[in-house]
Write a protein that holds these residues in place. Structure first.
Motif, PDB file in Angstrom:
ATOM      1  N   GLU A   1       1.089  -1.273  -0.085  1.00  0.00           N
ATOM      2  CA  GLU A   1      -0.094  -0.140  -0.024  1.00  0.00           C
ATOM      3  C   GLU A   1       0.866   1.183  -0.143  1.00  0.00           C
ATOM      4  O   GLU A   1       1.939   1.398   0.617  1.00  0.00           O
ATOM      5  CB  GLU A   1      -1.076  -0.022   1.230  1.00  0.00           C
ATOM      6  CG  GLU A   1      -1.790   1.042   1.075  1.00  0.00           C
ATOM      7  CD  GLU A   1      -3.007   1.050   2.255  1.00  0.00           C
ATOM      8  OE1 GLU A   1      -3.008   1.824   3.292  1.00  0.00           O
ATOM      9  OE2 GLU A   1      -3.629  -0.056   2.291  1.00  0.00           O
TER      10      GLU A   1
ATOM     11  N   SER B   1       1.474   5.721   0.200  1.00  0.00           N
ATOM     12  CA  SER B   1       1.040   6.517   0.959  1.00  0.00           C
ATOM     13  C   SER B   1       0.393   7.821   0.470  1.00  0.00           C
ATOM     14  O   SER B   1       0.072   8.729   1.244  1.00  0.00           O
ATOM     15  CB  SER B   1       2.456   7.350   1.406  1.00  0.00           C
ATOM     16  OG  SER B   1       3.231   8.155   0.297  1.00  0.00           O
TER      17      SER B   1
ATOM     18  N   GLY C   1      -4.464   4.758  -0.576  1.00  0.00           N
ATOM     19  CA  GLY C   1      -3.301   3.643  -0.816  1.00  0.00           C
ATOM     20  C   GLY C   1      -2.565   3.758  -1.890  1.00  0.00           C
ATOM     21  O   GLY C   1      -1.813   2.800  -2.338  1.00  0.00           O
TER      22      GLY C   1
ATOM     23  N   THR D   1       3.012   7.065  -4.460  1.00  0.00           N
ATOM     24  CA  THR D   1       3.621   8.485  -4.608  1.00  0.00           C
ATOM     25  C   THR D   1       5.238   8.223  -4.693  1.00  0.00           C
ATOM     26  O   THR D   1       5.723   7.275  -4.607  1.00  0.00           O
ATOM     27  CB  THR D   1       3.298   9.472  -3.438  1.00  0.00           C
ATOM     28  OG1 THR D   1       4.106   9.262  -2.475  1.00  0.00           O
ATOM     29  CG2 THR D   1       1.925   9.396  -3.294  1.00  0.00           C
TER      30      THR D   1
ATOM     31  N   ASP E   1       7.195   6.835  -2.146  1.00  0.00           N
ATOM     32  CA  ASP E   1       7.180   5.276  -2.040  1.00  0.00           C
ATOM     33  C   ASP E   1       8.221   4.739  -2.864  1.00  0.00           C
ATOM     34  O   ASP E   1       8.396   3.406  -2.705  1.00  0.00           O
ATOM     35  CB  ASP E   1       5.709   4.797  -2.438  1.00  0.00           C
ATOM     36  CG  ASP E   1       4.755   5.504  -1.239  1.00  0.00           C
ATOM     37  OD1 ASP E   1       4.946   5.407  -0.004  1.00  0.00           O
ATOM     38  OD2 ASP E   1       3.693   5.803  -1.783  1.00  0.00           O
TER      39      ASP E   1
END
Length: 331
Positions: A205, A207, A211, A214, A217
């Motif tokens: 998942e 951020s 979920g 971005t 991540d």
């Protein structure tokens, strides 16, 4: 900036690279192309804005596809704006212009004149489709409508589907010179982190909203710092720098990213262009029986078809269309 240099940058996409940040990007300017797209229809202001933003995103993203390939963006929603569809046709040869077309389908009675354009889409998705031509299977990817703008949706698509941190800064609207009629202009910058050498393993998942992934991540360490710095520089851009016509794209890149080592490549010219034809209309009708064709025939004894993209009108003899069409004597 002279009139000549202004015209030279209108309806172009300029690819560039930031050598010190491992980031690539494009600067796009739409003028006559966007005006031709929108003048085909009498869209309400909110729909015009959605078509303008989607066409600009299509120009920025489409520049990466190869010769003769086709890239399409489709925005589908459950709100009043049911569909925004755009196509980018790669040039047939190096140095030739690429072509863009776009149209929208909407429920006029459900539009809220006081609401922002993006809210007219409602729940739905943005789809990216790439067609490499005959004999290949088209690629498609989708992302949900989220983030407050179509640009944010496109950023999420690249993070989710391609694991490529991407940022768009866009603006669009009507421009008017003294003594001239108002016309549409749009401009934008796209930043994208270069693909990693090793595959990225996505977390279960992200951020982001709902979920979704971005850039945080995907990137870390020096890569994350480079990406953050480039985005902070892009945050300083002004609307008039994006939309022009007083600032050349090369000047804009130097102003924004001179410390990042910007390097530009050949600009890609853009034109409005549609791929519709009578042959394609006939092919689309070839699945229908003579009974179906009779149902489509007007009281004047013809079958008509209109292109939603360019407004072209076709009139066909019902006896010559469908899979039960009469064969020509020499067939």
């Amino acid at each position: 900036m002279t009139i000549g240099s202004q015209l030279a940058w209108d309806d172009t996409v300029l690819p560039f690279q930031l050598d010190r940040s491992d980031i690539r990007g494009r600067v796009a300017r739409l003028d006559g192309v966007l005006d031709q797209v929108l003048k085909q229809h009498a869209y309400p202001p909110q729909i015009e804005a959605l078509v303008a933003e989607t066409a600009l995103l299509t120009a920025l993203i489409g520049q990466t596809i190869k010769l003769r390939w086709k890239l399409s963006l489709q925005v589908r929603g459950k709100g009043p704006a049911r569909l925004i569809a755009t196509d980018y046709y790669g040039p047939s040869e190096d140095g030739q212009p690429a072509r863009i077309r776009a149209y929208a389908s909407f429920d006029k009675d459900r539009l809220d004149p006081a609401a922002p354009a993006f809210s007219q889409i409602g729940a739905g998705y943005l789809a990216v489709l790439i067609d490499q031509g005959e004999g290949t299977v088209p690629y498609s990817g989708i992302t949900p409508i989220a983030g407050g703008s179509l640009s944010a949706c496109a950023e999420t698509y690249f993070a989710q589907s391609e694991q490529l941190p991407t940022r768009f800064a866009v603006t669009f609207g009507k421009s008017q010179h003294p003594g001239a009629a108002p016309h549409w202009r749009a401009g934008g910058v796209m930043l994208q982190h270069m693909p990693k050498a090793s595959p990225f393993v996505a977390a279960s998942e992200g951020s982001g909203e709902g979920g979704l992934l971005t850039h945080a991540d995907i990137l870390s360490g020096d890569e994350g710092e480079n990406w953050t710095r480039a985005n902070l520089l892009l945050d300083t851009v002004e609307e008039m720098e994006l939309i022009g016509p007083s600032v050349q794209p090369t000047e804009l890149l130097i102003r924004l990213f001179h410390e990042e080592g910007p390097r530009v490549f050949d600009a890609q010219p853009l034109r409005f262009g549609c791929s519709c034809s009578e042959e394609k209309v006939r092919n689309s009708l070839s699945i229908y029986s003579a009974k179906d064709i009779a149902y489509m025939t007007t009281p004047e004894g013809i079958v008509t078809a209109d292109c939603q993209f360019c407004g072209a009108h076709y009139e066909l003899d019902p006896k010559t269309v469908g899979f039960e069409a009469e064969k020509a004597p020499d067939a």
